[in-house]
Scaffold this active site. Structure first.
Site, PDB file in Angstrom:
ATOM      1  CE1 TYR A 125     -34.362  18.297   7.972  1.00  0.00           C
ATOM      2  CE2 TYR A 125     -36.098  19.826   7.369  1.00  0.00           C
ATOM      3  CZ  TYR A 125     -35.068  18.975   7.008  1.00  0.00           C
ATOM      4  OH  TYR A 125     -34.742  18.804   5.680  1.00  0.00           O
ATOM      5  CD  GLU A 166     -37.445  14.542   2.262  1.00  0.00           C
ATOM      6  OE1 GLU A 166     -36.612  13.926   1.562  1.00  0.00           O
ATOM      7  OE2 GLU A 166     -37.361  15.762   2.497  1.00  0.00           O
TER       8      GLU A 166
END
Lengths: 397, 334
Positions: A336, A358
């Site tokens: 994003y 992540e």
């Protein structure tokens, strides 16, 4: 309950220098009100030196009483003569207290490892356990590891960076992997490695003691009842732009200005004063991604092709261990738009190899990943980190 | 008085949904395509068509007031990627909430590794769990192979996807084709999904489901559990089916709430309680925490649902709980 009482007794004993050798704890059960009254009478028999752990209440509730050794015979004769039923709950109180003391001492030993060899990496740890680990690691490897306190969190917790020193001599005998892993040895021959294990200790503590899902720092926001700033939106890269919130109640609140959070400012100051970082990796969960800048703009970084290829290599190495599938790409394309992010800032400082991980998983457990995945996650991520460090080492700039 | 203008920009057109605060004026709800300007001319990157946006006059007073007035400040549920700009237009002080680079919605062939296809695929996952999920069958997104997106006039945006899904409990993977339609921004309609898979229900879970159902029906005392999983990712084996039921029930919410700008996962079942019910199904009340990836918000929902092997999970009631900033979920809130 018994343990708690014993503990209290022990405390009293230690303080009063009393021992309870031969003392017994009896449980007396009254059959009716009349018998209950007889037990109550015993409270008046001061010479017996009875200590009622659970006093007289009603017929349904038994009475527990500690009887000193010297009174035992008379008390039991008295109870039997009145046909008061009783059980010996504790045969010898001192023996029980001694056993419990040993138990507590050995439990304490297990809870706090004496060295990093006995540190349980397959469990989650508290902030104090992690701080202890850091100090032990330094103490055990004084020539290899040092601790730098780069600042303090809002609530005053130390922000610690462990420095793994580059070595000058190939003959230095050093613990664990160093020396065995030739790629790592080669890197450490020329470069230092810095690790900040907990970047938001206030938030970390808060997740243990108040709200497991807390994301931000714990600094209050003036004029708002909402606390905290997203430390990954507080960096001076695209700060103020789309990809973060201006609302203190939001999980992605950027703060009132860039680097307003001491947790962020400390790293900024440290990186700038060092002035010679060549790679910077920020580790998060979850989603299984390896990301490079930018998050705040779709404009590709100058080194896009190289960073993309290196990310590919890193996640391929990662997957080789357990088959864990990672996606990779720029932040803004892959996950994003996010402004004020760490690696956008570090890249703009000239640190080319800036990456964000992540880690596991992709949403099944999400933030509450079972502890049995800690070590596999670490093992596979290490391979990706090695790919990045190795490339950094072999491509000086 | 302040005009609050929210813009939802899709492709070439920005639909302006204007509300007025602090006054007795009727609300304006206009879907007239207007173009909208800020101080700078936006130069979107190569991928998307160049858009020059200029504010014209807000025209048309149509529809009935249906949106509550909101204070000038952006509230916690405002679009996470928005930025508020104060600007003056025609003498009015205007607070403008602009949406981000996402204004240029990806259209045509999609990169399967980028977020537009991934978010759409996640919606397909939720749909499959709503349709087929059970204590012994749960779907996760495995991979997006390819995707395509296009605007559909008057309806919204349509995605076509080739994906692989994983049945988590039996660890099988399946290829599926999916088509989904995201409703137009501002409309309440949730996404419509169609999926076809090669052989989705490979493994029969009938025996396990029947056994569990009987066990739940014959419980002497009604079941309850909290924090599934707990802070360390752990739960009692007996509670796993309850966790799975929570995931399936949550999938209804996540399906309903999903847009192109969200990505939902269930973070935790805060608590789940079995309620008395008739013999045809077992009934549960639960409090779940959903994680919305784009805003990073943790959103609390209460759900009332039933389950039986023949009918699957049916959500009877769903209620979003207020945003709770510092709170810890109390156990068994009933």
């Amino acid at each position: 309950m018994r343990g708690l009482i014993a503990l209290a007794v022990l405390f009293v004993a230690v303080v009063a220098k009393e021992t309870f050798e031969g003392h017994q704890v009896l449980r007396i059960t009254a059959k009716d009100e009349a018998q209950l009254a007889l037990i109550k009478d015993m409270e008046e028999m001061v010479h017996l030196q009875l200590d009622f752990w659970r006093g007289v209440t009603d017929v349904a509730t038994p009475v527990d009483v500690r009887v000193p050794f010297h009174s035992l015979q008379s008390v039991k004769r008295h109870l039997e003569s009145l046909e008061l039923e009783y059980l010996v709950m504790i045969q010898d109180l001192q023996v029980m207290l001694d056993e419990e003391k040993l138990e507590m001492e050995s439990a304490a030993r297990v809870a706090e490892p004496r060295n990093t060899e006995s540190f349980d990496f397959s469990r989650y740890h508290t902030i104090s356990e992690i701080y202890s680990f850091q100090d032990m690691l330094v103490a055990e490897n004084p020539n290899l590891v040092s601790k730098i306190v780069i600042g303090q969190s809002y609530q005053g917790r130390p922000l610690n960076v462990l420095k793994v020193n580059k070595t000058h001599s190939k003959h230095t005998m050093i613990a664990s992997d160093y020396g065995r892993d030739s790629a790592l040895t080669a890197i450490l021959d020329k470069m230092d490695i810095f690790v900040e294990i907990v970047t938001n200790p206030d938030g970390f503590y808060f997740t243990h003691n108040s709200n497991r899902m807390w994301r931000k720092t714990r600094k209050p926001n003036p004029g708002s009842s909402c606390v905290g700033v997203d430390p990954n939106r507080n960096w001076d890269a695209g700060f103020g732009g789309a990809g973060a919130s201006g609302n203190p109640c939001s999980e992605t609140y950027r703060g009132e200005k860039a680097h307003s959070e001491p947790e962020v400012k400390s790293i900024v100051d440290f990186v700038k004063s060092h002035g010679n970082f060549k790679a910077f990796v920020s580790i998060h969960s979850y989603s299984q991604m390896l990301l490079y800048p930018y998050g705040y703009t779709t404009t590709p970084v100058k080194d896009q092709a190289e960073l993309h290829n290196l990310a590919n290599k890193a996640i391929t190495d990662l997957a080789s261990l357990y088959g864990t599938r990672y996606r990779y790409g720029s932040i803004i394309n892959t996950i994003y738009q996010a402004s004020g992010g760490t690696i956008d800032w570090t890249y703009n400082q000239g640190i080319k190899y800036s990456y964000t991980f992540e880690l596991r998983d992709t949403g099944r457990y999400g933030f509450i990943l079972p502890a049995n995945q800690i070590i596999p996650t670490a093992q596979e991520t290490w391979l990706a980190l090695m790919a990045i460090m190795d490339h950094t080492f072999k491509n000086p700039y | 008085m302040i005009w609050t203008v929210s813009t939802f920009c899709s492709h070439l057109f920005c639909y302006i949904n204007a509300t007025l605060t602090g006054g007795a004026f009727p609300f304006l709800r206009s879907f007239t395509p207007v173009v909208f300007s800020s101080i700078v001319v936006l130069q979107p990157p190569a991928m998307s068509p160049s858009i020059i946006i200029v504010l014209a006059v807000l025209t048309g007073v149509t529809g009935s007031p249906s949106v509550a007035t909101s204070p000038a400040a952006v509230d916690a549920t405002a679009h996470p990627n928005s930025v508020v700009e104060e600007t003056e237009i025609f003498g009015w002080q205007v607070s403008v909430e602009k949406e981000a680079e996402e204004d240029a919605m990806a259209t045509g062939e999609l990169n399967p590794n980028h977020y537009p296809a991934q978010r759409a695929a996640k919606v397909v996952q939720h749909y499959l769990n709503v349709q087929y999920g059970s204590p012994f069958r749960l779907f996760g997104l495995h991979k997006v192979h390819s995707g395509n997106a296009e605007d559909v006039a008057d309806s919204g945006r349509k995605y076509q996807l080739e994906i692989s899904v994983q049945e988590i409990i039996n660890n099988t993977t399946e290829k599926c084709s999916a088509e989904l339609l995201f409703g137009r921004a501002g409309e309440q309609r949730s996404s419509q999904v169609q999926v076809s898979c090669e052989e989705l229900l490979k493994t029969s879970t009938d025996a396990q489901e029947d056994a569990l159902f009987r066990k739940y029906q014959m419980n002497q005392s009604l079941l309850s559990a909290e924090n599934l999983p707990d802070s360390y990712g752990h739960m009692e084996p007996d509670h796993q089916p309850l966790w799975h039921l929570g995931i399936v029930a949550s999938s209804s919410v996540m399906l309903k709430e999903s847009t192109e700008n969200t990505l939902y996962n269930m973070a935790q079942v805060a608590n789940i309680i079995q309620l008395a019910s008739d013999n045809k199904q077992v009934k549960f009340d639960c409090h779940v925490l959903l994680h919305e990836m784009v805003s990073q918000e943790i959103i609390h929902w209460k759900l009332l649902f039933t389950w039986s092997p023949p009918d699957g999970v049916k959500v009877l009631q769903m209620e979003k709980l207020p945003h709770c900033h510092d709170c810890k979920v109390p156990p068994n809130t009933n």
